[in-house]
Design a protein around this motif. Sequence first.
Motif, short mmCIF file in Angstrom:
data_model
loop_
_atom_site.label_atom_id
_atom_site.label_comp_id
_atom_site.label_asym_id
_atom_site.label_seq_id
_atom_site.Cartn_x
_atom_site.Cartn_y
_atom_site.Cartn_z
N ILE A 15 1.16 19.50 25.75
CA ILE A 15 1.54 18.34 24.94
C ILE A 15 1.20 18.63 23.48
CG2 ILE A 15 0.95 15.92 24.45
CD1 ILE A 15 0.59 15.51 27.44
N PRO A 16 2.08 18.28 22.53
CA PRO A 16 1.81 18.58 21.12
C PRO A 16 0.50 17.96 20.63
CG PRO A 16 4.09 17.92 21.41
CD PRO A 16 3.40 17.66 22.72
N GLU A 17 -0.12 18.64 19.68
CA GLU A 17 -1.33 18.12 19.06
C GLU A 17 -1.02 16.80 18.37
OE1 GLU A 17 -4.81 19.55 15.91
OE2 GLU A 17 -3.15 20.88 16.44
N HIS A 18 -1.94 15.85 18.50
CA HIS A 18 -1.78 14.54 17.88
C HIS A 18 -2.71 14.41 16.68
CE1 HIS A 18 0.41 13.61 21.51
NE2 HIS A 18 0.57 12.34 21.17
N LYS A 19 -2.34 13.57 15.74
CA LYS A 19 -3.19 13.25 14.61
C LYS A 19 -3.53 11.76 14.66
CE LYS A 19 0.73 12.33 11.53
NZ LYS A 19 1.43 12.69 10.28
N ILE A 20 -4.59 11.37 13.98
CA ILE A 20 -4.89 9.95 13.90
C ILE A 20 -3.94 9.30 12.91
CG2 ILE A 20 -7.29 10.15 14.61
CD1 ILE A 20 -8.00 9.88 11.60
N HIS A 21 -3.69 8.02 13.10
CA HIS A 21 -2.74 7.31 12.24
C HIS A 21 -3.27 7.13 10.83
CE1 HIS A 21 0.55 4.57 11.29
NE2 HIS A 21 -0.33 3.72 10.80
N GLY A 22 -4.59 6.90 10.71
CA GLY A 22 -5.18 6.74 9.38
C GLY A 22 -5.22 5.30 8.92
N ASP A 23 -5.48 5.11 7.64
CA ASP A 23 -5.64 3.77 7.08
C ASP A 23 -4.45 2.88 7.39
OD1 ASP A 23 -8.05 4.48 6.02
OD2 ASP A 23 -7.25 5.00 4.05
N SER A 24 -4.73 1.60 7.61
CA SER A 24 -3.66 0.69 7.97
C SER A 24 -3.88 -0.67 7.31
CB SER A 24 -3.59 0.52 9.49
OG SER A 24 -4.76 -0.14 9.96
N SER A 25 -2.88 -1.51 7.43
CA SER A 25 -2.93 -2.87 6.93
C SER A 25 -2.33 -3.77 8.00
CB SER A 25 -2.12 -2.98 5.63
OG SER A 25 -0.76 -2.67 5.88
N LYS A 26 -2.37 -5.07 7.76
CA LYS A 26 -1.75 -6.00 8.69
C LYS A 26 -0.27 -5.69 8.86
CE LYS A 26 -0.79 -10.95 9.29
NZ LYS A 26 -0.97 -12.31 8.70
N GLU A 27 0.38 -5.41 7.73
CA GLU A 27 1.81 -5.10 7.75
C GLU A 27 2.08 -3.80 8.50
OE1 GLU A 27 0.80 -7.94 4.80
OE2 GLU A 27 0.07 -5.88 5.02
N ASP A 28 1.19 -2.83 8.35
CA ASP A 28 1.34 -1.55 9.02
C ASP A 28 1.18 -1.71 10.53
OD1 ASP A 28 1.44 1.50 8.94
OD2 ASP A 28 -0.49 1.17 9.92
N GLN A 29 0.22 -2.52 10.94
CA GLN A 29 0.02 -2.75 12.36
C GLN A 29 1.24 -3.44 12.98
OE1 GLN A 29 -3.77 -4.61 13.27
NE2 GLN A 29 -4.82 -3.39 11.73
N PHE A 30 1.81 -4.38 12.26
CA PHE A 30 3.02 -5.05 12.74
C PHE A 30 4.16 -4.05 12.88
CE2 PHE A 30 6.99 -7.41 12.04
CZ PHE A 30 6.86 -8.42 12.98
N ASP A 31 4.32 -3.20 11.89
CA ASP A 31 5.38 -2.20 11.92
C ASP A 31 5.18 -1.22 13.07
OD1 ASP A 31 7.65 -0.66 10.38
OD2 ASP A 31 6.10 0.86 10.75
N PHE A 32 3.93 -0.88 13.35
CA PHE A 32 3.62 0.07 14.41
C PHE A 32 4.14 -0.42 15.75
CE2 PHE A 32 0.97 2.49 17.35
CZ PHE A 32 0.92 3.73 16.75
N PHE A 33 4.06 -1.72 15.99
CA PHE A 33 4.54 -2.29 17.24
C PHE A 33 6.05 -2.53 17.24
CE2 PHE A 33 0.05 -3.53 17.87
CZ PHE A 33 -0.10 -3.15 19.19
N MET A 34 6.57 -2.98 16.11
CA MET A 34 7.93 -3.51 16.08
C MET A 34 9.00 -2.50 15.68
SD MET A 34 7.36 -6.60 17.06
CE MET A 34 8.90 -7.43 16.71
N ASN A 35 8.65 -1.50 14.90
CA ASN A 35 9.63 -0.53 14.42
C ASN A 35 10.21 0.26 15.59
OD1 ASN A 35 10.98 1.70 13.13
ND2 ASN A 35 9.76 1.27 11.30
N LYS A 36 11.53 0.32 15.67
CA LYS A 36 12.18 0.96 16.82
C LYS A 36 12.58 2.41 16.56
CE LYS A 36 13.79 -3.38 18.79
NZ LYS A 36 14.92 -4.16 19.34
N LYS A 37 12.11 2.97 15.45
CA LYS A 37 12.41 4.36 15.15
C LYS A 37 11.36 5.28 15.80
CE LYS A 37 14.55 3.32 10.68
NZ LYS A 37 14.46 3.54 9.21
N PRO A 38 11.70 6.55 16.06
CA PRO A 38 10.71 7.49 16.60
C PRO A 38 9.50 7.60 15.68
CG PRO A 38 12.91 8.42 16.74
CD PRO A 38 13.04 7.17 15.92
N ARG A 39 8.34 7.83 16.28
CA ARG A 39 7.11 7.96 15.52
C ARG A 39 6.63 9.41 15.53
NH1 ARG A 39 5.65 3.18 13.77
NH2 ARG A 39 4.08 4.34 12.62
N ASP A 40 5.64 9.69 14.71
CA ASP A 40 4.99 10.99 14.75
C ASP A 40 4.13 11.09 16.00
OD1 ASP A 40 6.07 11.67 12.27
OD2 ASP A 40 4.34 10.88 11.17
#
Length: 328
Positions: free
Chosen positions: A177-202
């Motif tokens: 499985i590819p090596e993973h990185k931590i997501h890093g600093d976040s905000s309320k808006e970033d957390q919302f995007d993390f759940f709702m955004n339908k595009k592929p993630r890193d």
Amino acid sequence: MNKEELRRYIICSTGNECNICQLYAIKDGETVLDLNFHGYKTTDAVNVNSVTKGVMALLFGIALDMGCIKSVDQKVMEFFPDYTVKRGEKTIYDVTIKHLLTMTAPYKGKSEPWKKVCTSQDWTLAILDQLGGRNGITGEFRYATLGIQILAGIIERATGEKCIDIANNKLFIPIGIPEHKIHGDSSKEDQFDFFMNKKPRDYEWYSDPQDTVTAGWGLCSSAKDLAKIGELVLNEGRVDDKVIVSKDYIREMLTPRQKLGERFGNMEYGYLWYKPIEGKEVYAAIGDSGNIIYINKDKNISVGITGTFKPRIFDRVAFIETKVLSVM
């Protein structure tokens, strides 16, 4: 149903299967299904939500095998000697790691304090403030996504390593499985995007300000990766001749500890893994939006499915049993 019919069934679905991004299946060690939808590729990553918990159960097993943790019966507070327990709180001293793994740990309040924890500087310490309560240890099943954060803190304090490093070096990379990185600093808006955004993630894992991964959600992986993890569990912790997690722990992890109610489909529950069907050697790590690792010991099959955000989809086991298995 053949593979093309399955593909068209998913494409044409207007129901619970309409959000599926990837479906990958391994049988007898060979890839038998590799289907992708909505512009996703096999190599793309998706936030797999609570499937993350099943991976955390494996990381705990690795830490246990390392000898850094003695047993599941160790008290949680043994790992937090610097934590100041709130005045009058006694139950917290009786909570064990097994209570966390089986979702029988007691917490104060009726709901999880998402805002308090997810805006704090240390999510592990923030959720520790909620552990315990006046009712003592009741053995009641209480599904607590934030509570599993305590398990991440225990693993890191016991091993002296970050969970992301243990995951990469002792689980992900060794099984391909590819090596993973931590997501890093976040905000309320970033957390919302993390759940709702339908595009592929890193290939990443959400994290708190201490660079500790979110233990109950937030791992981003592909369906192929999930199927590989399932195959590892199917093979009782081995990949080829390499032991990743001990056989004894895998068996203990999958052993049902309790029967859940109607809200959870009357499934049985082990250490953060479900046994969905009574009388069948079928096990699963299940997340919201239909993300799942499914393994069937009788048929020697592992299935991974990822899906973009669509709330309250919990029927992927039935979908796999009725539609996917017929293709193989």
